[in-house]
Design an enzyme around this catalytic site. Sequence first.
Site, PDB file in Angstrom:
ATOM      1  CB  SER A  62      11.715   2.918  48.890  1.00  0.00           C
ATOM      2  OG  SER A  62      10.635   2.839  47.978  1.00  0.00           O
ATOM      3  CG  ASP A 100       7.400   8.938  48.333  1.00  0.00           C
ATOM      4  OD1 ASP A 100       6.319   9.279  48.846  1.00  0.00           O
ATOM      5  OD2 ASP A 100       7.977   7.868  48.617  1.00  0.00           O
ATOM      6  CE  LYS A 130       4.284   7.878  50.077  1.00  0.00           C
ATOM      7  NZ  LYS A 130       5.260   8.201  51.165  1.00  0.00           N
ATOM      8  CD  GLU A 199       6.960   3.300  56.614  1.00  0.00           C
ATOM      9  OE1 GLU A 199       7.981   2.598  56.531  1.00  0.00           O
ATOM     10  OE2 GLU A 199       6.782   4.324  55.923  1.00  0.00           O
TER      11      GLU A 199
END
Length: 282
Positions: A62, A100, A130, A199
Site C-alpha cells: 500500500s 509485502d 507476506k 481482507e
Amino acid sequence: MSTQLGDSAHKPNTVNPVKVTTQTVVDMKHRGEAISMLTAYDFTMAKLIDAAGIDIILVGDSASNVMAGFETTLPITLDHMIYHTSCVVRGTDRALVVADLPFMSYQVTTKEALNSAGRMMKEAGAHAVKLEGGRPIIDTVGRIVDAGIPVMGHLGLTPQSIYKFGTYKVRATEDAEAEQLMEDARRLEDAGCFALVLEKIPSKLSKKVTESISIPTIGIGAGPHCDGQVLVSHDMLGLNKDFHPRFLRRYADLHSIVVDAVGNYVHDVKSRDFPNEKEQYN
C-alpha cells in the site's frame, strides 16, 4: 476501552519490552490475546507506532498508494519495498516487521519468489514476508518456509489481483468462493504460514476460518472474530481523508492538524513574525 476520535483520555498500555516474534504471535492466538497490526513505510512512523506498543508492523505494498500516489499497489517494485522495509526496521525495537512481496516478485516461479524473499530478509532486515493468494502459491510458500523465511498469507480481497476482480467489493459472499477460501486457509497453514490476513470477507466466514486453523488470523474489514486486526496507519490517523470504508475507524484527524500547522507557519513567515528575536543567533 475503545478509543474513538476525540477521546483524549486514552493512554497506551505499558509496552512489553520483549521482542515480538512469529512464535509470540502464534502464542497470542492460543492464549486468546488479540494481535494489533498497523502499516508503516518510513523510520519516523515506525518509531512512533513501535513506541505505542504495536505487535506487528506491516510494510505494505500500500506504500504504492500512500507514499507514491499510485491508484493501485501494482506499480511498486521489489527495490522500492526493500527501501521502505529497511527504513521501518531501523525505527523498530519491539514489533515484528512483516513486508509485502510486491506484484510479480513471486508469482512467476518459486525460484524467483525465494530470491525475492531472500533479498527482503538480507537487504531490508525484514522478520517475515507476506504473500497474497491461495492455491497458485501454495508450493511457493512451502519453498520459502523451507528456506527458513517466515511467511504470512493473505486471502479474501487481494489488492494485487484488483484487475482480475474488477472491484474492491466484499469477497467470498457466495458459497463456492467461501469454500475455496476455507480450503486455501488450511493449505496455507499446512504449507507453513505462521499467520493469515483476511481482507474484506463476511464476518461469519472469518469466524469459521479463525476457528478452523491453528495459526492466527488478522482481519481488515473481516469483522471482530479474527485473532487480530490491521489498518493502514495513514487512514486510522486521519492523514488520508479520501478513504471511507465501513471497516475504518479514525483515531485522529492529523490531516486538519497538519494543514492548520502549515497554514500558521506560512502566515508567520509572510508576516515576518518568524523567526523572532529568540529564534535567531547573535
